[in-house]
Scaffold this motif. Structure first.
Motif, mmCIF file in Angstrom:
data_model
loop_
_atom_site.group_PDB
_atom_site.id
_atom_site.type_symbol
_atom_site.label_atom_id
_atom_site.label_comp_id
_atom_site.label_asym_id
_atom_site.label_seq_id
_atom_site.Cartn_x
_atom_site.Cartn_y
_atom_site.Cartn_z
ATOM 1 N N GLN A 72 0.827 -1.209 0.000
ATOM 2 C CA GLN A 72 0.000 0.000 0.000
ATOM 3 C C GLN A 72 0.861 1.259 0.000
ATOM 4 O OE1 GLN A 72 -3.206 0.093 -0.612
ATOM 5 N NE2 GLN A 72 -3.097 -2.157 -0.746
ATOM 6 N N ARG A 73 1.965 1.236 0.737
ATOM 7 C CA ARG A 73 2.876 2.383 0.751
ATOM 8 C C ARG A 73 3.480 2.602 -0.636
ATOM 9 N NH1 ARG A 73 5.050 4.024 5.948
ATOM 10 N NH2 ARG A 73 3.979 2.931 7.638
ATOM 11 N N ALA A 74 3.887 1.501 -1.260
ATOM 12 C CA ALA A 74 4.486 1.598 -2.591
ATOM 13 C C ALA A 74 3.466 2.119 -3.597
ATOM 14 C CB ALA A 74 5.026 0.242 -3.026
ATOM 15 N N ARG A 75 2.251 1.600 -3.549
ATOM 16 C CA ARG A 75 1.203 2.059 -4.470
ATOM 17 C C ARG A 75 0.900 3.532 -4.268
ATOM 18 N NH1 ARG A 75 -2.932 -3.124 -3.969
ATOM 19 N NH2 ARG A 75 -1.991 -4.376 -5.655
ATOM 20 N N ALA A 76 0.867 3.974 -3.013
ATOM 21 C CA ALA A 76 0.575 5.382 -2.730
ATOM 22 C C ALA A 76 1.663 6.280 -3.315
ATOM 23 C CB ALA A 76 0.456 5.595 -1.220
#
Length: 308
Positions: A72-76
């Motif tokens: 989720q951090r990477a996608r954000a």
């Protein structure tokens, strides 16, 4: 020249970990993929050492929770950078994998067109450290590796855009020269081929007899560089300029590439002219260069040397 390269073998792999360097690498990779018409694979990793050392510390559910949080951090970050750069049309996948960052990126890039990493990492997730990923990538990758520095000064020249490549008469630098020509075509840039030579004194005075005068050495170096350029498959229409400069090769290339769009070096070299050495120049450029640095593996690897 942008190609239609949606095939998986031509995708770009980029590593992210929440650090400023990795963010710059993602920005560069997105723009580069848009120019090429390729897809992008964004890879973030998380450590598994705790789980391996003590099975009671991290169970399967916790491991999956860490994976999902990393993803989720990477996608954000990807969405943030896509919006910032306007590169919303680049097809991409975002992956979160368990394992050492360098090892995971090397595995992901085995059949890719190129690997892009930041020069230094500083994990945004606890215990996520990029550390020596750039060093490991340029010394072990089978594909060209682009190392992007945070705050890179690419394209800050007042003149036309440039791609700089280091020549030393070796096969490795010949491969780098042809790759640099394709990168210059893609960027609409001038190709500057730089050959360095050194007249530094040595402890033994015998070298004063063995080495030719500086003027002769410079002439020999330029002659080899001109021959390499003449024999290279540089795309038509790419302007090529040869510079023959005195000094340690790494320092010369870093200085010559200030403000350039890209510095390209061969992974290994062995100067064909006396006093002309590449050796660890690639590593020096990766550490000291201010513009993005592409390290191209030599023909001794099983890396892909494909048109870009």
């Amino acid at each position: 020249m942008a190609h239609s390269e949606q095939g998986g073998a031509e995708r770009t792999v980029v590593g992210v970990d929440g650090s400023p360097g990795a963010r710059e690498a993602l920005v560069w990779a997105l723009r580069d993929a848009a120019r090429r018409g390729t897809s992008l694979e964004v890879v973030s990793s998380f450590p598994v050492e705790l789980r391996l050392s003590d099975p009671f510390v991290l169970d399967e559910a916790q491991l999956e929770s860490v994976r999902e949080d990393t993803l989720q951090r990477a996608r954000a970050q990807v969405e943030e950078v896509r919006a910032e750069t306007g590169q919303t049309g680049v097809p991409l996948d975002v992956l979160a994998v368990a394992g050492p960052p360098a090892q995971m990126l090397l595995a992901a890039s085995e059949d890719a067109g190129r690997l892009v990493v930041g020069s230094r990492g500083r994990g945004a997730v606890r215990s996520l450290v990029l550390g020596s990923v750039a060093l490991r990538s340029v010394t072990h990758a089978r594909v060209p590796v682009v190392v992007v520095h945070a705050g890179a000064d690419e394209g800050r020249d007042d003149g036309p855009p440039r791609v700089v490549v280091g020549l030393d008469g070796s096969e490795a630098s010949g491969i780098a020269l042809e790759r640099a020509g394709r990168e210059a075509e893609l960027l609409g840039a001038e190709l500057v081929a730089v050959a360095a030579y050194s007249v530094t004194g040595y402890w033994s005075d015998a070298y004063a007899v063995a080495l030719p005068p500086p003027e002769q050495l410079a002439g020999e170096v330029r002659g080899v560089a001109e021959q390499q350029v003449a024999e290279a498959r540089v795309p038509d229409g790419v302007p090529v300029r040869i510079e023959c400069l005195e000094g340690p090769a790494g320092d010369v290339l870093v200085e010559a590439a200030q403000g350039a769009r890209l510095l390209v070096v061969g992974g290994h070299g062995q100067g064909a002219v006396r006093g002309l050495l590449m050796g660890s120049v690639a590593l020096h450029c990766v550490l000291a260069g201010r513009c993005p640095v592409m390290v191209v593996p030599g023909s001794g690897t099983s890396g892909r040397h494909v048109p870009a």
